[in-house]
Design a protein around this motif. Sequence first.
Motif, PDB file in Angstrom:
ATOM      1  N   HIS A  64      25.373  27.632  16.274  1.00 40.84           N
ATOM      2  CA  HIS A  64      25.908  27.287  17.881  1.00 40.84           C
ATOM      3  C   HIS A  64      26.889  26.185  17.597  1.00 40.84           C
ATOM      4  O   HIS A  64      26.349  24.973  18.231  1.00 40.84           O
ATOM      5  N   PRO A  65      28.230  26.354  17.176  1.00 38.30           N
ATOM      6  CA  PRO A  65      28.678  25.064  16.864  1.00 38.30           C
ATOM      7  C   PRO A  65      29.223  24.458  18.252  1.00 38.30           C
ATOM      8  O   PRO A  65      29.685  23.111  18.190  1.00 38.30           O
ATOM      9  N   ARG A  66      29.081  25.068  19.245  1.00 38.36           N
ATOM     10  CA  ARG A  66      29.504  24.501  20.387  1.00 38.36           C
ATOM     11  C   ARG A  66      28.450  23.541  21.432  1.00 38.36           C
ATOM     12  O   ARG A  66      28.774  22.976  22.393  1.00 38.36           O
ATOM     13  N   TRP A  67      27.282  23.548  20.758  1.00 40.28           N
ATOM     14  CA  TRP A  67      26.079  22.831  21.407  1.00 40.28           C
ATOM     15  C   TRP A  67      26.011  21.653  20.635  1.00 40.28           C
ATOM     16  O   TRP A  67      26.396  21.280  19.496  1.00 40.28           O
ATOM     17  N   SER A  68      26.013  20.709  21.552  1.00 38.48           N
ATOM     18  CA  SER A  68      25.539  19.008  21.141  1.00 38.48           C
ATOM     19  C   SER A  68      24.172  18.988  20.914  1.00 38.48           C
ATOM     20  O   SER A  68      23.272  19.249  21.789  1.00 38.48           O
ATOM     21  N   VAL A  69      23.861  18.344  19.968  1.00 39.89           N
ATOM     22  CA  VAL A  69      22.464  18.142  19.428  1.00 39.89           C
ATOM     23  C   VAL A  69      22.224  16.753  19.230  1.00 39.89           C
ATOM     24  O   VAL A  69      22.983  15.971  18.893  1.00 39.89           O
ATOM     25  N   TYR A  70      20.917  16.354  19.765  1.00 37.60           N
ATOM     26  CA  TYR A  70      20.656  15.006  19.938  1.00 37.60           C
ATOM     27  C   TYR A  70      19.233  14.760  19.479  1.00 37.60           C
ATOM     28  O   TYR A  70      18.239  15.310  20.135  1.00 37.60           O
ATOM     29  N   ILE A  71      18.791  14.053  18.267  1.00 38.71           N
ATOM     30  CA  ILE A  71      17.483  13.886  17.718  1.00 38.71           C
ATOM     31  C   ILE A  71      17.053  12.650  17.520  1.00 38.71           C
ATOM     32  O   ILE A  71      17.759  11.760  16.671  1.00 38.71           O
ATOM     33  N   LEU A  72      16.006  12.117  18.078  1.00 35.15           N
ATOM     34  CA  LEU A  72      15.076  10.898  17.791  1.00 35.15           C
ATOM     35  C   LEU A  72      14.268  11.157  16.745  1.00 35.15           C
ATOM     36  O   LEU A  72      13.334  11.664  17.250  1.00 35.15           O
ATOM     37  N   THR A  73      14.304  10.626  15.399  1.00 32.31           N
ATOM     38  CA  THR A  73      13.246  10.555  14.786  1.00 32.31           C
ATOM     39  C   THR A  73      13.221   9.302  13.695  1.00 32.31           C
ATOM     40  O   THR A  73      14.339   8.923  13.544  1.00 32.31           O
ATOM     41  N   ALA A  74      12.131   9.053  13.369  1.00 26.60           N
ATOM     42  CA  ALA A  74      12.030   7.752  12.248  1.00 26.60           C
ATOM     43  C   ALA A  74      11.972   8.550  10.943  1.00 26.60           C
ATOM     44  O   ALA A  74      11.802   7.573   9.841  1.00 26.60           O
ATOM     45  N   PHE A  75      12.104   9.524  10.723  1.00 28.26           N
ATOM     46  CA  PHE A  75      12.134  10.406   9.395  1.00 28.26           C
ATOM     47  C   PHE A  75      13.255   9.981   8.561  1.00 28.26           C
ATOM     48  O   PHE A  75      14.353  10.057   8.930  1.00 28.26           O
ATOM     49  N   LYS A  76      13.032   9.378   7.396  1.00 25.38           N
ATOM     50  CA  LYS A  76      14.185   8.819   6.413  1.00 25.38           C
ATOM     51  C   LYS A  76      14.873  10.246   5.833  1.00 25.38           C
ATOM     52  O   LYS A  76      14.176  10.961   5.424  1.00 25.38           O
ATOM     53  N   GLY A  77      15.978  10.198   5.819  1.00 21.29           N
ATOM     54  CA  GLY A  77      16.533  11.441   5.130  1.00 21.29           C
ATOM     55  C   GLY A  77      16.677  12.544   6.182  1.00 21.29           C
ATOM     56  O   GLY A  77      16.667  13.786   5.520  1.00 21.29           O
ATOM     57  N   PHE A  78      16.829  12.252   7.363  1.00 20.11           N
ATOM     58  CA  PHE A  78      16.839  13.496   8.127  1.00 20.11           C
ATOM     59  C   PHE A  78      17.846  14.340   8.249  1.00 20.11           C
ATOM     60  O   PHE A  78      17.722  15.351   7.974  1.00 20.11           O
ATOM     61  N   GLU A  79      18.950  13.461   7.831  1.00 19.51           N
ATOM     62  CA  GLU A  79      20.347  14.306   7.842  1.00 19.51           C
ATOM     63  C   GLU A  79      20.472  15.372   6.865  1.00 19.51           C
ATOM     64  O   GLU A  79      20.853  16.452   6.754  1.00 19.51           O
ATOM     65  N   ASP A  80      19.923  14.758   5.926  1.00 21.92           N
ATOM     66  CA  ASP A  80      19.609  15.829   4.403  1.00 21.92           C
ATOM     67  C   ASP A  80      18.913  16.997   4.635  1.00 21.92           C
ATOM     68  O   ASP A  80      19.366  18.231   4.425  1.00 21.92           O
ATOM     69  N   GLN A  81      18.020  16.860   5.424  1.00 16.94           N
ATOM     70  CA  GLN A  81      17.098  18.096   5.812  1.00 16.94           C
ATOM     71  C   GLN A  81      17.736  18.764   6.834  1.00 16.94           C
ATOM     72  O   GLN A  81      17.792  20.183   6.804  1.00 16.94           O
ATOM     73  N   PHE A  82      18.346  18.533   8.072  1.00 14.34           N
ATOM     74  CA  PHE A  82      19.148  19.160   9.012  1.00 14.34           C
ATOM     75  C   PHE A  82      20.351  19.735   8.489  1.00 14.34           C
ATOM     76  O   PHE A  82      20.841  20.743   8.894  1.00 14.34           O
ATOM     77  N   GLY A  83      20.954  19.123   7.302  1.00 16.98           N
ATOM     78  CA  GLY A  83      22.197  19.822   6.509  1.00 16.98           C
ATOM     79  C   GLY A  83      23.263  19.306   6.935  1.00 16.98           C
ATOM     80  O   GLY A  83      24.337  19.915   6.673  1.00 16.98           O
ATOM     81  N   ARG A  84      23.143  18.288   8.058  1.00 13.23           N
ATOM     82  CA  ARG A  84      24.655  18.148   8.281  1.00 13.23           C
ATOM     83  C   ARG A  84      24.831  16.493   8.681  1.00 13.23           C
ATOM     84  O   ARG A  84      23.544  15.847   9.205  1.00 13.23           O
ATOM     85  N   LYS A  85      25.616  15.400   8.367  1.00 11.31           N
ATOM     86  CA  LYS A  85      25.861  14.199   8.859  1.00 11.31           C
ATOM     87  C   LYS A  85      26.243  14.278  10.154  1.00 11.31           C
ATOM     88  O   LYS A  85      26.858  14.948  10.661  1.00 11.31           O
ATOM     89  N   ALA A  86      25.459  13.335  11.128  1.00  9.38           N
ATOM     90  CA  ALA A  86      25.425  13.163  12.205  1.00  9.38           C
ATOM     91  C   ALA A  86      26.977  12.695  12.671  1.00  9.38           C
ATOM     92  O   ALA A  86      27.524  11.686  11.757  1.00  9.38           O
ATOM     93  N   THR A  87      27.647  12.915  14.163  1.00  3.59           N
ATOM     94  CA  THR A  87      28.657  12.490  14.411  1.00  3.59           C
ATOM     95  C   THR A  87      28.508  10.914  14.640  1.00  3.59           C
ATOM     96  O   THR A  87      29.331  10.207  14.346  1.00  3.59           O
ATOM     97  N   LYS A  88      27.447  10.621  15.360  1.00  2.00           N
ATOM     98  CA  LYS A  88      27.036   9.178  15.613  1.00  2.00           C
ATOM     99  C   LYS A  88      25.402   8.983  15.405  1.00  2.00           C
ATOM    100  O   LYS A  88      24.908   9.731  15.457  1.00  2.00           O
ATOM    101  N   LYS A  89      25.352   7.523  15.246  1.00  2.00           N
ATOM    102  CA  LYS A  89      23.830   7.436  14.812  1.00  2.00           C
ATOM    103  C   LYS A  89      23.558   5.953  15.549  1.00  2.00           C
ATOM    104  O   LYS A  89      24.385   5.337  15.585  1.00  2.00           O
ATOM    105  N   ARG A  90      22.316   6.165  16.282  1.00  2.00           N
ATOM    106  CA  ARG A  90      22.157   4.886  16.901  1.00  2.00           C
ATOM    107  C   ARG A  90      20.614   4.465  16.649  1.00  2.00           C
ATOM    108  O   ARG A  90      19.776   5.087  16.710  1.00  2.00           O
ATOM    109  N   LYS A  91      20.537   3.163  16.313  1.00  2.00           N
ATOM    110  CA  LYS A  91      19.011   2.671  16.195  1.00  2.00           C
ATOM    111  C   LYS A  91      18.149   2.466  17.417  1.00  2.00           C
ATOM    112  O   LYS A  91      18.859   1.740  18.236  1.00  2.00           O
TER     113      LYS A  91
END
Length: 375
Positions: free
Chosen positions: A331-358
């Motif tokens: 679903h490439p036209r969907w925007s996805v926003y995930i709040l997590t404290a899990f280290k290495g989230f992007e590796d599991q999700f399979g993609r680097k985030a467009t933007k990251k905010r602490k």
Amino acid sequence: MTQEVTLIATAAMGLEAIVAKEVRQLGYETRVENSRVLFKAPISAIPRCNLWLRTADRVKVLVGEFEARTFDELFEATKALPWENFISEDGQFPVSGKSHKSKLYSVSDCQAIVKKAIVERLRLKYGIASRMPETGSLYKVEVAILKDVVSLTIDTSGIGLHKRGYRVGQGDAPLKETMAAALIMLTNWRPDETFIDPFCGSGTIPIEAALIGQNIAPGFNREFASENWEFIKEKYWEEAFEEAEDLANYDQKLNIIGSDIDHQMINIAKENALEAGLAELISWKQMQVKDLFIREEKGYLVTNPPYGERLSDKKAVSQLYKDLGTIMLNHPRWSVYILTAFKGFEDQFGRKATKKRKLFNGFIEANYYQYFGQR
Ligand SMILES: C[S@@+](CC[C@H](N)C(=O)[O-])C[C@H]1O[C@@H](n2cnc3c(N)ncnc32)[C@H](O)[C@@H]1O
């Protein structure tokens, strides 16, 4: 009586800029500091800010700010402030305090001195020879000292603004309503677009989205400490509630879906939505994330999944992120926003985030991973 006041909207660490944006949208110029947003405004801003601010913790009146390094300085400068402009003759005014990196570090002594100075000032101004009655409305005074600068405030909100009045039930790790609102406001979601939270728990994110979607003031269903204060004319409260009623767009159609693996959570979410008056506006479903089926070509997924804090949970949580990442790849036209404290989230999700905010979820340092959908 002065017609303008200096107000402070307090903010969780990391949310200051969003709180400031909300204050500016209400029409007031802001100055942003750590954990607080300051602004000068007419008295009518007190009801409006309490009713409308979705991401601030509280609204306080700043009575005065000055430097003090001795108890004498603290006493005299406090007594010189116009407390009678704010606290009525019968007002109750307990004083709490905090001190950080300052000469005046004994908080209990500072509280006692501030209390005494206010009592002296008010007795003089109101011509009271005996004890102050303190039988009327509540004015919670705070003395906050940071690097020898003293801020004296009165809290106008009462219980924190995250308490909207709709939460009748909650799970183990509910998200604060103010944080849920901030997560949504950090997206470009518009009310006519599909919105999904597949780990909705007690429903905080979908409920806040519905409130935003119909432009309903988040404080509409609750009370505030300053509602009976004498210096805020009753008509300011009436006008603020009328304005909120006028601006609410109950005709706005919404497509908001909350799902969770736990049916008890779904029941709680439904009850909370009912309490918020939004029962008809949100679809709830008991479902595990790997069964998430998305029909719409584009939309927004905003969620606060489990973080896998315990070592034993890490594997299961990694799998959840993998499942979600795989689904969203289709679903490439969907925007996805995930709040997590899990280290290495992007590796599991399979993609680097467009933007990251602490962001801090309570005391937990988390990241808000933002994947922008294709236009
Ligand atoms: C951190 S909580 C969400 C809290 C929510 N934002 C609130 O304000 O109440 C995470 C939620 O994920 C749910 N969950 C755990 N595993 C799941 C799975 N495989 N599929 C869907 N939901 C799951 C849990 O039941 C829990 O309610």
